[in-house]
Structure formats: structure tokens, C-alpha cells
Motif scaffolding. Sequence first.
Motif, PDB file in Angstrom:
ATOM      1  N   HIS A   1       0.662  -1.274  -0.030  1.00 55.74           N
ATOM      2  CA  HIS A   1       0.201   0.051  -0.039  1.00 55.74           C
ATOM      3  C   HIS A   1       0.699   0.971  -0.008  1.00 55.74           C
ATOM      4  O   HIS A   1       0.732   2.564  -0.260  1.00 55.74           O
ATOM      5  CB  HIS A   1      -0.905   0.093   1.285  1.00 55.74           C
ATOM      6  CG  HIS A   1      -1.991  -0.879   1.335  1.00 55.74           C
ATOM      7  ND1 HIS A   1      -1.546  -2.078   1.888  1.00 55.74           N
ATOM      8  CD2 HIS A   1      -3.131  -0.905   0.822  1.00 55.74           C
ATOM      9  CE1 HIS A   1      -3.461  -2.734   1.613  1.00 55.74           C
ATOM     10  NE2 HIS A   1      -3.445  -1.979   0.672  1.00 55.74           N
TER      11      HIS A   1
ATOM     12  N   GLN B   1       1.672   6.154  -2.072  1.00 52.03           N
ATOM     13  CA  GLN B   1       0.346   5.606  -2.011  1.00 52.03           C
ATOM     14  C   GLN B   1       0.442   4.675  -3.312  1.00 52.03           C
ATOM     15  O   GLN B   1      -0.249   5.405  -3.821  1.00 52.03           O
ATOM     16  CB  GLN B   1      -0.997   6.028  -1.266  1.00 52.03           C
ATOM     17  CG  GLN B   1      -2.080   5.677  -0.388  1.00 52.03           C
ATOM     18  CD  GLN B   1      -3.044   6.054   0.282  1.00 52.03           C
ATOM     19  OE1 GLN B   1      -3.191   6.726  -0.439  1.00 52.03           O
ATOM     20  NE2 GLN B   1      -3.661   5.336   1.091  1.00 52.03           N
TER      21      GLN B   1
ATOM     22  N   PRO C   1      -2.738   2.570  -5.347  1.00 51.14           N
ATOM     23  CA  PRO C   1      -3.831   2.187  -5.264  1.00 51.14           C
ATOM     24  C   PRO C   1      -3.618   0.432  -5.310  1.00 51.14           C
ATOM     25  O   PRO C   1      -4.136   0.013  -6.366  1.00 51.14           O
ATOM     26  CB  PRO C   1      -4.616   2.696  -6.700  1.00 51.14           C
ATOM     27  CG  PRO C   1      -2.571   2.653  -7.333  1.00 51.14           C
ATOM     28  CD  PRO C   1      -1.780   3.118  -6.082  1.00 51.14           C
TER      29      PRO C   1
ATOM     30  N   GLU D   1      -6.143  -1.564  -4.221  1.00 48.47           N
ATOM     31  CA  GLU D   1      -6.811  -2.431  -4.845  1.00 48.47           C
ATOM     32  C   GLU D   1      -7.936  -2.909  -6.504  1.00 48.47           C
ATOM     33  O   GLU D   1      -8.107  -3.037  -6.575  1.00 48.47           O
ATOM     34  CB  GLU D   1      -8.418  -1.577  -3.872  1.00 48.47           C
ATOM     35  CG  GLU D   1      -8.314  -2.607  -2.691  1.00 48.47           C
ATOM     36  CD  GLU D   1      -7.054  -1.501  -1.771  1.00 48.47           C
ATOM     37  OE1 GLU D   1      -6.589   0.049  -2.134  1.00 48.47           O
ATOM     38  OE2 GLU D   1      -6.843  -2.219  -0.638  1.00 48.47           O
ATOM     39  N   GLN D   2      -7.258  -1.180  -6.669  1.00 47.53           N
ATOM     40  CA  GLN D   2      -7.339  -0.623  -8.517  1.00 47.53           C
ATOM     41  C   GLN D   2      -6.529  -1.642  -8.898  1.00 47.53           C
ATOM     42  O   GLN D   2      -6.432  -1.761  -9.698  1.00 47.53           O
ATOM     43  CB  GLN D   2      -7.319   0.575  -8.781  1.00 47.53           C
ATOM     44  CG  GLN D   2      -8.539   1.397  -8.102  1.00 47.53           C
ATOM     45  CD  GLN D   2      -7.880   2.391  -6.580  1.00 47.53           C
ATOM     46  OE1 GLN D   2      -7.077   1.426  -6.095  1.00 47.53           O
ATOM     47  NE2 GLN D   2      -8.117   3.604  -6.774  1.00 47.53           N
ATOM     48  N   TRP D   3      -5.705  -1.694  -9.012  1.00 49.25           N
ATOM     49  CA  TRP D   3      -3.911  -2.364  -9.335  1.00 49.25           C
ATOM     50  C   TRP D   3      -5.002  -4.020  -9.096  1.00 49.25           C
ATOM     51  O   TRP D   3      -4.633  -4.398 -10.742  1.00 49.25           O
ATOM     52  CB  TRP D   3      -2.389  -2.322  -8.995  1.00 49.25           C
ATOM     53  CG  TRP D   3      -2.169  -1.498  -9.030  1.00 49.25           C
ATOM     54  CD1 TRP D   3      -2.724  -0.322  -9.824  1.00 49.25           C
ATOM     55  CD2 TRP D   3      -0.721  -0.601  -9.029  1.00 49.25           C
ATOM     56  NE1 TRP D   3      -1.996   0.926 -10.360  1.00 49.25           N
ATOM     57  CE2 TRP D   3      -0.872   0.338  -9.839  1.00 49.25           C
ATOM     58  CE3 TRP D   3      -0.272  -1.348  -8.176  1.00 49.25           C
ATOM     59  CZ2 TRP D   3       0.219   1.469  -9.185  1.00 49.25           C
ATOM     60  CZ3 TRP D   3       0.957  -0.160  -7.570  1.00 49.25           C
ATOM     61  CH2 TRP D   3       1.342   1.080  -8.119  1.00 49.25           C
TER      62      TRP D   3
ATOM     63  N   SER E   1      -4.406   2.386 -12.578  1.00 43.02           N
ATOM     64  CA  SER E   1      -4.573   3.254 -12.130  1.00 43.02           C
ATOM     65  C   SER E   1      -2.636   4.495 -11.562  1.00 43.02           C
ATOM     66  O   SER E   1      -2.055   3.993 -11.723  1.00 43.02           O
ATOM     67  CB  SER E   1      -4.957   2.980 -10.541  1.00 43.02           C
ATOM     68  OG  SER E   1      -5.850   2.582 -11.224  1.00 43.02           O
TER      69      SER E   1
ATOM     70  N   PHE F   1      -0.247   6.397  -8.766  1.00 42.39           N
ATOM     71  CA  PHE F   1       0.042   6.103  -7.719  1.00 42.39           C
ATOM     72  C   PHE F   1       0.062   7.103  -7.089  1.00 42.39           C
ATOM     73  O   PHE F   1      -0.624   8.423  -7.790  1.00 42.39           O
ATOM     74  CB  PHE F   1       1.162   6.056  -7.409  1.00 42.39           C
ATOM     75  CG  PHE F   1       2.126   6.240  -8.162  1.00 42.39           C
ATOM     76  CD1 PHE F   1       3.020   7.390  -7.165  1.00 42.39           C
ATOM     77  CD2 PHE F   1       3.180   6.349  -8.595  1.00 42.39           C
ATOM     78  CE1 PHE F   1       3.805   8.259  -7.768  1.00 42.39           C
ATOM     79  CE2 PHE F   1       3.860   6.653  -9.503  1.00 42.39           C
ATOM     80  CZ  PHE F   1       4.225   7.751  -9.036  1.00 42.39           C
ATOM     81  N   THR F   2      -0.471   8.181  -5.928  1.00 40.13           N
ATOM     82  CA  THR F   2      -0.364   9.127  -4.758  1.00 40.13           C
ATOM     83  C   THR F   2       0.832  10.007  -4.286  1.00 40.13           C
ATOM     84  O   THR F   2       1.508   9.053  -3.825  1.00 40.13           O
ATOM     85  CB  THR F   2      -1.459   9.266  -4.038  1.00 40.13           C
ATOM     86  OG1 THR F   2      -2.429   8.941  -4.427  1.00 40.13           O
ATOM     87  CG2 THR F   2      -1.388  10.941  -3.538  1.00 40.13           C
TER      88      THR F   2
ATOM     89  N   LYS G   1      -3.063  12.626   3.262  1.00 39.13           N
ATOM     90  CA  LYS G   1      -2.799  12.522   1.796  1.00 39.13           C
ATOM     91  C   LYS G   1      -3.235  14.437   1.922  1.00 39.13           C
ATOM     92  O   LYS G   1      -3.528  14.629   2.672  1.00 39.13           O
ATOM     93  CB  LYS G   1      -4.454  12.222   1.035  1.00 39.13           C
ATOM     94  CG  LYS G   1      -4.135  10.919   0.901  1.00 39.13           C
ATOM     95  CD  LYS G   1      -5.718  10.599  -0.486  1.00 39.13           C
ATOM     96  CE  LYS G   1      -5.836   9.171  -0.293  1.00 39.13           C
ATOM     97  NZ  LYS G   1      -7.127   8.681  -1.381  1.00 39.13           N
TER      98      LYS G   1
END
Length: 582
Positions: free
Chosen positions: A144, A162, A164, A166-168, A193, A195-196, A294
Motif C-alpha cells: 500500500h 500511496q 492503489p 485495490e484498483q491494481w 491507475s 499512484f499518489t 493525503k
Amino acid sequence: MFPKAKNTAEMLGAGKEDAKPEPVQVPSLELTDVAQLPENTNCLTCTADGRFLGLAHTQGLSVWCASSFTPAAEWLQPQLELIFIQMTRMAEMTYLLGTVDDMGVARVFGFHSDDIHLLNVINIMEDVTARSIFLTFDLHEGGHYGAASISCNGVVWLEVYQFPVEQWLRELEMMSSLKKDENLTEVSDMKWSPFTLMMKLSPPTLPTEKPVDFLTYCLTVDVIRSSGPHKEQYSFSSDAATTKTRESPRCTQHFLLPCNGANGDSTANPAGLPVAVAVWWSGSTSLLQYLLQKPPKNKTDVTPMPEMLWPNAKEILCSAVSRCTYLIALGLEDAMVCIWNRQSGAPVSIVLVPEETIAFSRIQFVDNWSVPAQDCDIVGTEPVRMLVSCKNGAIYMVTAGLGMRSNTIQHFQGPKDSRDFPTVAILVPFLQAVSLIMQRSGKMFLTEAIKRETVCYLTLPTSHQIASLYNPVYTLNAEQRALLIRGDQETSDLLERQNQSRLFVFYFSQSDIIKPHIDCPRQPSLHHGTLEEICNVYLEQRAQSVDDRNKALEQAWGNMQKTASALQRTRQSRKHQANVDK
């Protein structure tokens, strides 16, 4: 299949304080398995569940089955040299891989259904003149979060990401389904997707005015101490701030789990995700803790403020966190070890290693890996053991705890011969206080850290030697209790040596020599999560030890009275002698 290694007690070199020969001949652990490695394998890693191996090598990476040593998948790219790889499980049979190549480019891959997919290139180099280079890259367990220290044009900073997950996972499953569809002749590239970027941390800079709070004061002291030989002449001005930015220190970080999980209740954090990151910069005396949150959407380039600061008397040289992350150990200058309790915010113990001239290079907790992190004992109520490595090659075992007298034992003496210098000195997580030592000469052995006894030697066939003696390529499989290490053929031809690289495997659980040292699971003890309960346990321990403390107090007072009487008699004797002389 392989020539059997000779038993000898002289292979240890300078590892013992006593120069006398050992009365008992130390056995050698026989080699268990071997496999051919890809050309120029630079790094190995093993998943925590022990199922897969990750190999970083020339032209890409490979994932192997850890039990059969057969390739499961590979991702290849010409003229690419990967020098770092890490692998963590995102879900059942789905893994996240992080790599860094020899140009400092970091990539994130997904391994699912026997396929490797490139999910993201983190530092895409659009402008070569402003090329960011990854110095370190760390994936937290579960995938994560990730953290990296980055350098660009002499400036170093830390970034926390961070991912993603779940999306990956959904996208990887979708890609797998598309490939299984026989009606589709070609599968289009998936748009994964993004990343952040959660935070970007830079080294502290000297404020332009005098500090008004404790946090700013500590950061100011750090900057002044690391500003050079004339640091005492610096004042709180913009000129001093400009002087500091010429050199950027290196950064070390640790992901931290929540402290309120000590009672074993995982409902608040079911995935075991970290909630904070601990950071310190080289040349600094302060350890900082930042919350993982975030950044606000309506603001850009917001500098995060640390949630907590732990000041230390000396410069930090190395650090480690316990498996439950409630304790943070810092190796400081002048051979000092400081253990901090995150839950109480106070130091558990401060230990001074006898030899004050040595400099620490690494510190490790001797954790019990058979117990899950959430089932760790209450912090501060049991002794804490650490293995401290020094730059002169010496290794110490430090035992400390709240309210107890610390104990320091030299586990490995600094060698006189440079060939006996340990290049690897790590604790084997699935063995009871047993460390693995590798020396520049190519010798390997297991040694019991508390009793300081050599358990056994590990030797390769005479036709091969450890690859890169100064930086061995190896990994440990905790589930299968095995050591996997790269060995190169003994030849003067460099190309032939790389093509003849082998993966040598030592299975510890299959040997009668190692079985007495295997770490067996134990029953979890009682746990206390709140500060009130910790205080109650501490007070209970104090009540139980009141008799011993009273005896120690009486003895101390008696010694003080004897000393005072002796001093009084000495003074009277001197006074009398002075009168006689007159």
C-alpha cells in the motif's frame, strides 16, 4: 553431488575474543540444492510467504518458484540492468515488485497469473538535465505504501507514495481475463491507475529568525551542528540558511504501525497498514515522525510538519524499529544506544557500549519472529536485545529494558586481518538469536548471539566462490528456513564467470545441527494497549521489587556512610599533620 566441505575450527578467524583453539570441532552444514542463475544476477529477494523468488539481472527481472527453482515469469528489456528488487504480496498469489536500475530509475510491477506487468515508472526522465536518481526504494508489506530517497543535482529529499492496491488488483484480474479470451487476438495495453505522492520531505534548513518553539529549536540545532567546522559562528540569518543548502544529508526512514494495537485488537486497522513514518537525516540528532495522510487538494507544495520529535544528545548514525514498531533504537555517536518507546514518547533505556571510540554502522532488534506483530509483549516490561555492528568489524549484543541494568557483550571481535572483516552480519529471523556472518575472505558461518558459540560453517563447492565478496548476493526464505546465495565459478574469464553463476541453497530445518536453534512458536502473553494499563503493569512490577530495591538502598547508604567516615578520618589526619608541621 558436491565435494563435502572439510570440518575445521580455524575458519572463524578473529571472531572470538579467546585465541585458544576450540575444544569442540565445529561442523559444516552440507549444501542442499543448486540452480543455474540468469546472467549477471545482481539482487535476490524472497516473498514473506516463501512461495516466490525475485531476481534482478541484466535485461530485466524474473520470478521463480521458491520450492522448485523454476522460472514462473519474466519481464525483459534490452540494455537494462536492474540492481535492486523487492517483492511483497498484495493478495493471494498476487505480488507487487519494486525495482531500481543502474541509472536510478524506479519501476513498480505486478505479478499475477504467471505474468509480470509494468504498472508504473515512478521517475520518468523527460529532462535529462534534471534527472532524479533513486538512492533507496522501500515497499511496505502489502504494497500500500512506498518510500524513496531521491537525488537530483546534488539535492536529496524523501518521497512517500500511496499505491492503489485495490484498483491494481482489479486491473490485473481484468488483464488476466482478457488474455484467456480466445476471441481476442491481441490485448491492448492497460492504462494502470496512478499512484499518489503523499509527502515530499526535504532536509531541515536554518530559519531566518530565532526559533520560538521546541521543534524549530531542535531543527535549528541539527542544522548548526552539521554546517561545518565553523558552525559556532553561524547566526540565525538568511546567509546561514544559504550556506547550509550547499550540502544535502542522506535520509533514513521507517514505516510505523499504530501503537493502539498492542492489545491485539485489529478492528481499527484490519490490514495492518502503517500510520506514520519515522525519518532522520545524516548529521542530525533528532528523529522525526510524520503522519501518513493525503495532502490537501486545494494546496500544492505543502511542507508537512512532523507530528512528533525525539531529540538525542548525540548524532544519529543508524536506526532500527522493532517488529511491532513500538520501539525505535538509535545508534548514536560516542558508542551510545538509545531506545525510544513510541507509545509513551519516553526513552526505555540509554546504553553506553564500553568502547567509546567505535562508530556504529548498523543496529538490529533480536525479535521473536514466531509471534505476530500484533501479539508482541507489552512494551518495556521485558528485556530488549539488539545486535549492534561497528565500522571496525566488531559486533555487540546489547540487552536493555525499562528499570533494568543494561548488559553489553562483545559478540564478534574486530578483526586484525582485513580479509576477516564481516561484510554481512544479520540475525536469522527463524532461528533463536543466531546471526549469519559473511567475511571478505568468503567464509560463512552461523553463530549463537547470546552464548557466542559458532553453530556451523556454510561452504560452497571448491569450484565456486561467493559472488561479490564485498557485497554478497543472497536472500533468506523464512518460511522454508533456507539461505539462498549466488556463487560464481572460480575462473579468470569474467564472461565465463557470469555465465556460470549458480544459486546455492542451504536448508536449515533439514539439519540436526540447526534444529536446536530453530525458533519455535510460543503462546502469546497478556497485552495492554492503553497508557493507563502500561502504568499499572509498571507500578505492579515496582511493588513486587520493593524488597530488593530497599536492600539495594540500604547497601548504598551503608557504602556512603563508610566512604564519608573514611573521608572524615582523612581530613582529620591531614589537619593534625598540618598542625604538627607548624
